[in-house]
Enzyme design. Structure first.
Site, PDB file in Angstrom:
ATOM      1  N   ASN A  38       0.797  -1.237   0.000  1.00 32.89           N
ATOM      2  CA  ASN A  38       0.000   0.000   0.000  1.00 32.89           C
ATOM      3  C   ASN A  38       0.829   1.288   0.000  1.00 32.89           C
ATOM      4  OD1 ASN A  38       0.796  -0.452   2.656  1.00 32.89           O
ATOM      5  ND2 ASN A  38      -1.028   0.516   3.496  1.00 32.89           N
ATOM      6  N   LYS A  71      12.642  -6.311   0.743  1.00 32.53           N
ATOM      7  CA  LYS A  71      11.714  -7.047  -0.117  1.00 32.53           C
ATOM      8  C   LYS A  71      10.457  -6.218  -0.311  1.00 32.53           C
ATOM      9  CE  LYS A  71       8.280 -10.083   0.305  1.00 32.53           C
ATOM     10  NZ  LYS A  71       7.572  -9.659  -0.911  1.00 32.53           N
ATOM     11  N   GLY A  78       2.966  -5.323   7.402  1.00 35.87           N
ATOM     12  CA  GLY A  78       1.981  -6.089   6.635  1.00 35.87           C
ATOM     13  C   GLY A  78       0.819  -6.455   7.534  1.00 35.87           C
ATOM     14  N   THR A 126      -0.067 -12.332   8.437  1.00 33.05           N
ATOM     15  CA  THR A 126       1.249 -12.638   7.862  1.00 33.05           C
ATOM     16  C   THR A 126       2.348 -12.433   8.904  1.00 33.05           C
ATOM     17  OG1 THR A 126       0.432 -11.863   5.734  1.00 33.05           O
ATOM     18  CG2 THR A 126       2.789 -12.179   5.906  1.00 33.05           C
ATOM     19  N   GLY A 127       2.198 -11.392   9.712  1.00 34.06           N
ATOM     20  CA  GLY A 127       3.201 -11.137  10.764  1.00 34.06           C
ATOM     21  C   GLY A 127       3.324 -12.330  11.700  1.00 34.06           C
ATOM     22  N   GLU A 158       4.898  -4.171  12.188  1.00 33.20           N
ATOM     23  CA  GLU A 158       3.916  -3.086  12.018  1.00 33.20           C
ATOM     24  C   GLU A 158       2.745  -3.711  11.291  1.00 33.20           C
ATOM     25  OE1 GLU A 158       4.417   0.048  13.077  1.00 33.20           O
ATOM     26  OE2 GLU A 158       6.419  -0.413  13.803  1.00 33.20           O
ATOM     27  N   CYS A 190      -2.916   1.273   6.830  1.00 33.19           N
ATOM     28  CA  CYS A 190      -3.014   0.506   8.072  1.00 33.19           C
ATOM     29  C   CYS A 190      -3.773   1.271   9.141  1.00 33.19           C
ATOM     30  CB  CYS A 190      -1.608   0.204   8.568  1.00 33.19           C
ATOM     31  SG  CYS A 190      -0.559   1.658   8.578  1.00 33.19           S
ATOM     32  N   GLU A 228     -10.195  -5.714  10.026  1.00 35.43           N
ATOM     33  CA  GLU A 228      -9.720  -4.756   9.038  1.00 35.43           C
ATOM     34  C   GLU A 228     -10.299  -5.078   7.651  1.00 35.43           C
ATOM     35  OE1 GLU A 228      -5.481  -5.095   7.997  1.00 35.43           O
ATOM     36  OE2 GLU A 228      -5.342  -2.943   8.339  1.00 35.43           O
ATOM     37  N   GLU A 244       8.421   2.435  14.716  1.00 33.75           N
ATOM     38  CA  GLU A 244       9.115   2.903  13.531  1.00 33.75           C
ATOM     39  C   GLU A 244       9.151   4.426  13.629  1.00 33.75           C
ATOM     40  OE1 GLU A 244       9.320   0.229   9.669  1.00 33.75           O
ATOM     41  OE2 GLU A 244       7.374   1.078  10.016  1.00 33.75           O
TER      42      GLU A 244
HETATM   43  P1  NAD Z   1       0.730  -8.883   3.631  1.00 30.87           P
HETATM   44  O1  NAD Z   1       0.824  -9.256   5.049  1.00 30.87           O
HETATM   45  O2  NAD Z   1      -0.028  -9.734   2.703  1.00 30.87           O
HETATM   46  O3  NAD Z   1       2.180  -8.743   2.988  1.00 30.87           O
HETATM   47  C1  NAD Z   1       3.164  -7.886   3.538  1.00 30.87           C
HETATM   48  C2  NAD Z   1       4.530  -8.308   3.020  1.00 30.87           C
HETATM   49  O4  NAD Z   1       4.839  -9.592   3.572  1.00 30.87           O
HETATM   50  C3  NAD Z   1       4.604  -8.466   1.500  1.00 30.87           C
HETATM   51  O5  NAD Z   1       5.873  -8.029   1.039  1.00 30.87           O
HETATM   52  C4  NAD Z   1       4.464  -9.980   1.329  1.00 30.87           C
HETATM   53  O6  NAD Z   1       5.026 -10.435   0.122  1.00 30.87           O
HETATM   54  C5  NAD Z   1       5.218 -10.474   2.539  1.00 30.87           C
HETATM   55  N1  NAD Z   1       4.878 -11.856   2.947  1.00 30.87           N
HETATM   56  C6  NAD Z   1       3.753 -12.558   2.682  1.00 30.87           C
HETATM   57  N2  NAD Z   1       3.847 -13.796   3.219  1.00 30.87           N
HETATM   58  C7  NAD Z   1       5.042 -13.866   3.824  1.00 30.87           C
HETATM   59  C8  NAD Z   1       5.721 -14.905   4.551  1.00 30.87           C
HETATM   60  N3  NAD Z   1       5.164 -16.098   4.745  1.00 30.87           N
HETATM   61  N4  NAD Z   1       6.943 -14.625   5.066  1.00 30.87           N
HETATM   62  C9  NAD Z   1       7.504 -13.423   4.896  1.00 30.87           C
HETATM   63  N5  NAD Z   1       6.929 -12.420   4.191  1.00 30.87           N
HETATM   64  C10 NAD Z   1       5.706 -12.641   3.675  1.00 30.87           C
HETATM   65  O7  NAD Z   1       0.186  -7.385   3.620  1.00 30.87           O
HETATM   66  P2  NAD Z   1      -0.254  -6.511   2.383  1.00 30.87           P
HETATM   67  O8  NAD Z   1      -1.565  -7.074   1.901  1.00 30.87           O
HETATM   68  O9  NAD Z   1       0.876  -6.330   1.461  1.00 30.87           O
HETATM   69  O10 NAD Z   1      -0.507  -5.090   3.098  1.00 30.87           O
HETATM   70  C11 NAD Z   1      -1.667  -4.771   3.772  1.00 30.87           C
HETATM   71  C12 NAD Z   1      -1.525  -4.988   5.266  1.00 30.87           C
HETATM   72  O11 NAD Z   1      -0.405  -4.252   5.749  1.00 30.87           O
HETATM   73  C13 NAD Z   1      -2.712  -4.463   6.043  1.00 30.87           C
HETATM   74  O12 NAD Z   1      -3.056  -5.383   7.052  1.00 30.87           O
HETATM   75  C14 NAD Z   1      -2.195  -3.181   6.673  1.00 30.87           C
HETATM   76  O13 NAD Z   1      -2.867  -2.788   7.837  1.00 30.87           O
HETATM   77  C15 NAD Z   1      -0.772  -3.529   6.919  1.00 30.87           C
HETATM   78  N6  NAD Z   1       0.038  -2.305   7.042  1.00 30.87           N
HETATM   79  C16 NAD Z   1       0.512  -1.961   8.265  1.00 30.87           C
HETATM   80  C17 NAD Z   1       1.229  -0.768   8.421  1.00 30.87           C
HETATM   81  C18 NAD Z   1       1.748  -0.321   9.764  1.00 30.87           C
HETATM   82  O14 NAD Z   1       2.581   0.581   9.807  1.00 30.87           O
HETATM   83  N7  NAD Z   1       1.299  -0.912  10.851  1.00 30.87           N
HETATM   84  C19 NAD Z   1       1.475   0.044   7.307  1.00 30.87           C
HETATM   85  C20 NAD Z   1       0.985  -0.356   6.067  1.00 30.87           C
HETATM   86  C21 NAD Z   1       0.274  -1.548   5.937  1.00 30.87           C
END
Ligand code: NAD
Length: 493
Positions: free
Chosen positions: A151, A174, A227, A231-232, A248, A282, A382, A459
């Site tokens: 995003n 990445k 993310g 996923t986290g 985050e 987010c 969310e 951060e």
């Molecule tokens: P996502 O969790 O799908 O992916 C985030 C990143 O993780 C991507 O680069 C993805 O390729 C990678 N990833 C996916 N699976 C993985 C694995 N098994 N191991 C390691 N890395 C992996 O998130 P998204 O759909 O790209 O982004 C949207 C999400 O991010 C929303 O939930 C949003 O709230 C969150 N977000 C949080 C913040 C914050 O500062 N807290 C900021 C922006 C977005």
């Protein structure tokens, strides 16, 4: 616009791997082709970062800051190009990419390039041992794996890179495989500014391959991840070795409006809070919590504001409504809204956008929902889309209870003409950032991050910088009679 991008490994651009041509969610137009890395390429990038570490970490903070300032200047000269690329790749409005993502990103690099807040050493005395001195060093973590969501591809890349580099780490970044273009562009400016090869490496690819390789590499000392919460959690549980993580994650942030607020300003703030980037932030203020005494009036004002929002091609400066970045995300929004409707929620207002937005783009109309049942996913999870859920409250305590009734705790807004009350309420919200009479106002000086399931670690700000360090204590015996005193205690003769 370049036609093709490779991965950046030890300063060279590597084109080995799957070639994927991206499409713009704004209008379906063709974007450049990028190269998806695999586990082997990720390993090469990690090796390059590990090799560059010793030399880079022995440069001074002031040297690194000089390079960061050069980098900010270098990006500035191409800011317009970056803004165009960011808008085309993500589908966000050109206005947002110009005045938010790229300009805030440049300012942020300048901030870390000039802050005096971070001092890499300090000295202490040991009260137990006169005649000795302690040197406390904030050493780099080492090789940092930086994982970025789709995003805010540019902004989050620089949120991670600038403090990591300032503190002497080397990085394997990445980007999301959906939106890697501005990060890859950034690697050119990083090189042109004089950062040594291998200090910043970039590997584009899917999370379960490239992200997973970072999480399981014994040479990666820290992962800074942004993310979703799911996923986290997966990332941490599938990682191996002993690593530091900052996470985050997602949010379901409340925007609380009291009856004594300046309602016209609050309306603008609430609309901006949820509909900026079509809710794909987010911290998007996705739960409106409004005092019952003004609820009807406030909803009517919101509707009026939504009617005035301009739909169109996001690449035109006066468009307000962004595209949805991926097909998958659009389906998720549709599914969650439908489930909410099935459980009794009502659409109070949905803006008509069909026929106005580009026909090959991905869009979801800004939506305001009422009668959303407390325990449903729509109220609690969310959506990551332009969907605002309106809830009412009677007392201050009830407002706080509703705001905190979520597993998340990333951000919140409080709107009130009574500053004391606003600050009191802000201090009771379980969230890492609370804006009083404002929303989405980001500062490089201010730490941000989540309570509860919105994450761990911070951060930005000094707290964010310190995350990239580990503490070394050097105990210096300056030749006093410490040997007699201390060793005597431990090994009495
Ligand atoms: P996502 O969790 O799908 O992916 C985030 C990143 O993780 C991507 O680069 C993805 O390729 C990678 N990833 C996916 N699976 C993985 C694995 N098994 N191991 C390691 N890395 C992996 O998130 P998204 O759909 O790209 O982004 C949207 C999400 O991010 C929303 O939930 C949003 O709230 C969150 N977000 C949080 C913040 C914050 O500062 N807290 C900021 C922006 C977005």
């Amino acid at each position: 616009m370049r036609e093709r991008y490779g991965n950046i490994i030890g300063g060279r651009e590597d084109f080995e791997g799957e070639s994927v041509t991206l499409r713009s969610p704004a209008d379906g137009s063709t974007l450049p082709t990028v190269t998806y890395a695999n586990a082997e390429k990720t390993k090469e990038a990690i090796d390059a970062a590990a090799e560059a570490l010793r030399k880079w970490s022995s440069t001074t903070v002031r040297d690194r800051q000089a390079l960061l300032l050069k980098l900010a200047d270098s990006i500035q000269t191409r800011a317009e190009e970056y803004s165009q690329l960011e808008a085309r790749n993500t589908g966000k409005t050109l206005r947002q990419s110009t005045f938010f993502d790229i300009s805030l990103g440049i300012e942020l690099i300048r901030y870390f390039g000039s802050t005096k807040e971070f001092e890499p050493t300090r000295e202490i005395e040991h009260p137990e041992y006169p005649g000795t001195r302690g040197i406390i060093q904030y050493a780099p973590m080492g090789v940092v794996g930086a994982i970025v969501p789709w995003n805010l591809p540019f902004l989050i890349a620089v949120w991670k890179l600038a403090p990591a580099l300032l503190t002497g780490n080397t990085v394997v970044l990445k980007p999301s495989h959906y939106t890697p273009i501005t990060a890859l562009e950034l690697s050119k400016d990083i090189r042109a500014s004089g950062f040594p090869d291998g200090v910043v490496n970039m590997v584009v690819g899917r999370g379960d391959e490239v992200g997973h390789s970072l999480a399981t590499s014994p040479k990666v000392n820290m992962i800074t991840f942004t993310g979703s919460t799911a996923t986290g959690e997966k990332l941490v549980s599938s990682s191996t070795g002993v690593k530091k993580f900052t996470l985050e994650l997602g949010g379901k942030s409340p925007n609380i409006v009291f009856e004594d607020a300046d309602l016209d300003k609050a309306v603008k703030g609430v609309l901006f809070g949820i509909y900026l980037h079509s809710g794909q932030l987010c911290e998007s203020g996705s739960r409106l919590i409004v005092q019952e005494s003004i609820k009807e009036e406030f909803l009517a004002k919101l509707r009026e504001g939504m009617e005035g929002m301009r739909a169109g091609n996001p690449l035109e400066m006066d468009t307000d409504i962004a595209a949805i970045t991926t097909e998958r995300q659009k389906t998720k929004i549709e599914t969650m809204v439908q489930a909410g409707l099935d459980q009794g929620a009502l659409v109070y207002y949905q803006k008509e956008i069909s026929g106005v937005v580009p026909k090959d783009g991905l869009y979801y109309a800004p939506t305001l929902m009422t009668n959303v049942q407390e325990r449903t996913l729509l109220a609690r999870e969310e959506v990551f889309g332009p969907v605002l859920v309106a809830l009412g409250f009677k007392s201050e305590d009830e407002a706080v209870d509703i705001a905190n009734d979520t597993d998340y705790g990333l951000a919140a807004g409080v709107w009130s003409g009574d500053r004391e009350r606003a600050k009191r309420v802000a201090g009771m919200i379980d969230a890492g950032t609370v804006w009083v009479n404002g929303y989405h106002l980001l500062s490089a000086a201010a730490p941000r991050g989540g309570f509860k399931k919105s994450g761990v670690g911070r951060e930005l700000g000094l707290e964010g910088v310190m995350e990239f360090t580990q503490t070394r204590h050097i105990f210096v015996n300056e030749g006093g009679d410490i040997d007699e005193v201390a060793y005597g205690l431990i090994l009495p003769e």
